[in-house]
Motif scaffolding. Structure first.
Motif, PDB file in Angstrom:
ATOM      1  N   LYS A 186       0.847  -1.192   0.000  1.00 41.88           N
ATOM      2  CA  LYS A 186       0.000   0.000   0.000  1.00 41.88           C
ATOM      3  C   LYS A 186       0.878   1.236   0.000  1.00 41.88           C
ATOM      4  O   LYS A 186       1.787   1.359   0.810  1.00 41.88           O
ATOM      5  N   SER A 187       0.607   2.149  -0.915  1.00 39.15           N
ATOM      6  CA  SER A 187       1.298   3.433  -0.950  1.00 39.15           C
ATOM      7  C   SER A 187       0.298   4.493  -0.512  1.00 39.15           C
ATOM      8  O   SER A 187      -0.657   4.786  -1.235  1.00 39.15           O
ATOM      9  N   PHE A 188       0.526   5.029   0.667  1.00 28.85           N
ATOM     10  CA  PHE A 188      -0.371   6.071   1.161  1.00 28.85           C
ATOM     11  C   PHE A 188      -0.097   7.393   0.461  1.00 28.85           C
ATOM     12  O   PHE A 188      -0.973   8.234   0.362  1.00 28.85           O
ATOM     13  N   LYS A 189       1.125   7.544  -0.035  1.00 28.21           N
ATOM     14  CA  LYS A 189       1.481   8.757  -0.757  1.00 28.21           C
ATOM     15  C   LYS A 189       0.768   8.811  -2.108  1.00 28.21           C
ATOM     16  O   LYS A 189       0.250   9.851  -2.518  1.00 28.21           O
ATOM     17  N   LYS A 190       0.752   7.673  -2.824  1.00 28.42           N
ATOM     18  CA  LYS A 190       0.116   7.602  -4.148  1.00 28.42           C
ATOM     19  C   LYS A 190      -1.325   7.115  -4.079  1.00 28.42           C
ATOM     20  O   LYS A 190      -2.013   7.064  -5.089  1.00 28.42           O
ATOM     21  N   ASN A 191      -1.754   6.702  -2.872  1.00 28.69           N
ATOM     22  CA  ASN A 191      -3.091   6.149  -2.660  1.00 28.69           C
ATOM     23  C   ASN A 191      -3.342   4.948  -3.581  1.00 28.69           C
ATOM     24  O   ASN A 191      -4.363   4.860  -4.246  1.00 28.69           O
ATOM     25  N   THR A 192      -2.369   4.009  -3.606  1.00 30.97           N
ATOM     26  CA  THR A 192      -2.493   2.801  -4.425  1.00 30.97           C
ATOM     27  C   THR A 192      -2.286   1.564  -3.562  1.00 30.97           C
ATOM     28  O   THR A 192      -1.743   1.632  -2.461  1.00 30.97           O
TER      29      THR A 192
END
Length: 75
Positions: free
Chosen positions: A8-14
């Protein structure tokens, strides 16, 4: 159990799912796993081999035991 890792990438919301090897470790769990090994039974040159998952890839990881050393400190 499914040999999958969810990243999960919270920065890219992916959120992406990757295939992993059996008994794979991330960087932090690798340190905990190695700390749990009984090095008293190892001889210099023995190796601990595992797979580490980092940056969406599986990497082979090998720790080679070089021996023990006794150090003296004021502590």
């Amino acid at each position: 159990n499914s040999n999958k890792a969810t990243v999960k990438s919270f920065k890219k919301n992916t959120e992406e799912i990757y295939s992993t090897h059996n008994n794979v470790q991330d960087m932090l769990s690798t340190l905990y796993y190695l700390r749990s090994q009984d090095f008293s039974k190892m001889k210099p040159g023995d190796e601990v081999v595992l797979t580490m998952f980092f940056d969406e890839k599986n990497y082979p990881f090998k720790l080679r035991f070089l021996g023990t050393e006794t150090i003296k400190t004021k502590f």
